[in-house]
Design an enzyme around this catalytic site. Structure first.
Site: not given
Length: 323
Positions: A17, A160, A197, A261, A294
């Site tokens: 992120d 979600n 998101e 992200h 990640r």
């Protein structure tokens, strides 16, 4: 003329992120999710690649109990009205993993010139229409108005999280209408989870672009794009056009899986840079959210002749990449 310094990925390992912001002081500031999900770190460097070796400073730690005690996710650092703000999501500690998706959104404030110094003050939870799962907040200013864009679960909508936008009366308070501008609807947005998101905003060429991420956080994770005219009413859902296809996704040939992200920053020459995380392998053991690999990656963001962004494909690790 100086040649642009090439990027070599990954820029920062085990930071998901990722958020990179170039400030007026010439420094690049970085924050992102740490694998332990227990703190917020900020680091800075004179170059994007220099963030790799910059010393991280832990500016805030989770609590032992209560609503700020677990799964500290996706911090972003912003400079608004001459103060620094960090937006992040946090959940409460529970005896079961049911608390995994119990997040709410919070904000910290720091009035120091250097956000690695001074005191970070908790400004509290960002209150929205519902008391439900909410995360991945970002802000931007347009025509003198401060806007907030975030992901949240509407109890009346299957799925979600959807994307919402609202005006703000200050950097920690929403005002007026809260409008949904995207909900998972295409096949590529609903693999594993029905997710929109991780919004990031880029204003260019008379338009406002909002990239976002969709589907589960494994190799199916990918990015979509919303576009509005800069003169449109940004609180009108009809102002936002949504790409029917993903604009950035897994590329097995380059060995990049689940890119998403993202955030945007600029190179020293002012050209746009795409910041995102991805893994360099496809198969994951256990819950992907607890796989730490990640890594933060960057690459130049190119532009089409019609003024729309060309995200290209995620570049391979280890190879220098510039324009």
């Amino acid at each position: 003329m100086n040649q642009p310094v090439p990027f070599i990925n990954p820029v920062i390992e085990q930071r998901a992120d990722p958020w990179i912001y170039k400030h007026s002081d010439g420094y690049y500031y970085f924050t992102g999710s740490v694998p332990e999900y227990d703190r917020i770190e900020v680091r800075r460097a004179r170059t994007i690649q220099g963030l790799n070796t910059a010393e991280p400073v832990a500016v805030w730690h989770k609590y032992e109990t209560g609503p700020l005690s677990a799964n500290i996710w996706a911090p972003e650092i912003h400079f608004i009205h001459d103060k620094w703000y960090i937006y992040f999501a946090a959940a409460r500690t529970t005896e079961t993993k049911e608390g995994l998706f119990d997040h709410r959104m919070f904000v910290l404030e720091n009035d120091s010139a250097n956000p690695l110094e001074g005191e970070w003050v908790e400004k509290g939870q960002i209150k929205t229409r519902w008391e439900s799962f909410a995360l991945d907040a970002t802000t931007f200013q347009h025509n003198g108005v401060l806007y907030y864009v975030w992901a949240q679960k509407d109890p009346d909508i299957v799925g979600n999280s959807n994307l919402y936008i609202s005006e703000m009366s200050n950097p920690w308070t929403l005002r007026g209408e809260q409008v949904m501008i995207s909900t998972p609807e295409y096949d590529w947005e609903v693999i594993g989870f029905k997710v929109n998101e991780g919004a990031a905003v880029l204003k260019r060429n008379g338009r406002i672009f909002i990239s976002y991420s969709a589907s589960a956080t494994d190799h199916n994770y990918c990015m979509g794009l919303l576009t509005a005219d800069e003169n449109a009413d940004l609180l009108d859902p009809k102002s936002w056009a949504k790409s029917p296809v993903p604009i950035f996704c897994t590329n097995e040939e380059t060995g990049q899986f689940g890119p998403g992200h993202n955030s945007f920053t600029v190179a020293p020459d002012g050209s746009d840079v795409l910041v995102y995380h991805a893994r360099n392998y496809k198969e994951i053991t256990g819950d992907p959210l607890y796989d730490p690999n990640r890594h933060t990656r960057v690459q130049p963001l190119k532009w089409n002749e019609d003024g729309t962004p060309d995200f290209g494909i995620p570049v391979p690790d280890g190879a220098p990449v510039n324009k």
